[in-house]
Design a protein around this motif. Sequence first.
Motif, PDB file in Angstrom:
ATOM      1  N   TYR A   1      -1.338  -5.775   1.429  1.00 30.94           N
ATOM      2  CA  TYR A   1      -2.320  -4.695   1.315  1.00 30.94           C
ATOM      3  C   TYR A   1      -3.732  -5.303   1.331  1.00 30.94           C
ATOM      4  CZ  TYR A   1      -3.754  -0.011  -0.464  1.00 30.94           C
ATOM      5  OH  TYR A   1      -4.289   1.247  -0.638  1.00 30.94           O
TER       6      TYR A   1
ATOM      7  N   GLY B   1       0.813  -1.207   0.000  1.00 32.36           N
ATOM      8  CA  GLY B   1       0.000   0.000   0.000  1.00 32.36           C
ATOM      9  C   GLY B   1       0.844   1.252   0.000  1.00 32.36           C
TER      10      GLY B   1
ATOM     11  N   ASP C   1       2.928   0.987   5.310  1.00 29.42           N
ATOM     12  CA  ASP C   1       2.698  -0.010   4.266  1.00 29.42           C
ATOM     13  C   ASP C   1       3.998  -0.355   3.560  1.00 29.42           C
ATOM     14  OD1 ASP C   1      -0.123  -0.369   4.437  1.00 29.42           O
ATOM     15  OD2 ASP C   1      -0.476   1.466   3.315  1.00 29.42           O
TER      16      ASP C   1
END
Length: 380
Positions: free
Chosen positions: A260, A232, A237
């Motif tokens: 993700y 992400g 992330d």
Amino acid sequence: MTTSEPVASDAGDGGAADLQFRDPEVADELADDIAAQMERIDEPVEIMHVCGSHEQVIAKFGLRSMLPDALSVTMGPGCPVCVTNMPEVDEAVALAEAGKTVATYGDMFRVPGTVKSLADAKAEGASVEVVYSASEAVELAETNPDEDVVFFATGFETTAAPTAAVLQADPPENFSVLSAHKYVPPAMEVVAEMPETDVDAFLAAGHAATITGYGLFEEFVDEYDLPVVVGGFEPLDVLYGVRRILEFIEAGEGGLDNAYPRCVSREGNEAAMAAIDDVFTLTSGEWRGIAEIPDANFVLREAYADHSARAQFDIDAVDGAGDPLTEQCICGDIMAGTASPEGCELFGEECTPSNPVGACMVSDEGTCKIWHEYGGEPDL
């Protein structure tokens, strides 16, 4: 092949509402984990991400300063505007100069072709409009029924899907598409096979995978035995995706992981992929400065020829000599991960966001523009 849980703060009850994607304590923990992993691996590692949005996060938040020196995270061919080839821009310019109204995304407006950009054509009186979506281009055609409106469509799978959707929805006769959409996996294969690259793993783009699904990369992992982790776009992330990649490398194996899961599934958006398959087929095409890449360009199928600008209009090639500085631009090498913006003698001098020589300095997802704004390898 596994899927990972989102990174969460210890605060609260640990539910989705308590996810903290910019928690500095979690970032420090991930950085410590990464440093320990690199000590155990005890050799240089190069990770390539394939997304300008990842580069924005990495540069803006100085994530490279948190990584060990032996760990390199470079950007590959993840900027669709940057890899749009000059002859494709030339086609759009030629249509605009021939009296068509060309609508395109803002990033494409100033991307140089062989001789000029769409911005140059507009300055000379051509009709060029910036739109924010394919549907807005259709609305432009509907409100101007006496004009031929050509949507210069760029982007990867994420934007190919809405282009396909508007074509399936029976747009007006005066609407057509000049497709420069690109398909990422074949470009990853080309980069992985380049002798001058030494990529150990890929961090794949989460937004494209919301459309394609992460299962798309299974064949790539099997073929090249390299780790691929879908990540992400928040700082945590990216760090979490890097940590997961290093787990594969430490284990000495390839593998596929979805880091993700709050947005990406194995199958992806099946309706969107069905629309893309219905409207487009894949063909070989030149990615600017990189290579001729097999099955990496989306072109309209014959069933949609009535809305294909290439089928509907005679597009005269642009004549004239290009900017001499263009030959010095190394945007292709930067997109292939074999050079950095700081290795270009034009970077920050002749080539700036206000006066771009190459496409990498135009787009918000271009490495050169991002590094010009944030810096790329901070020495903190």
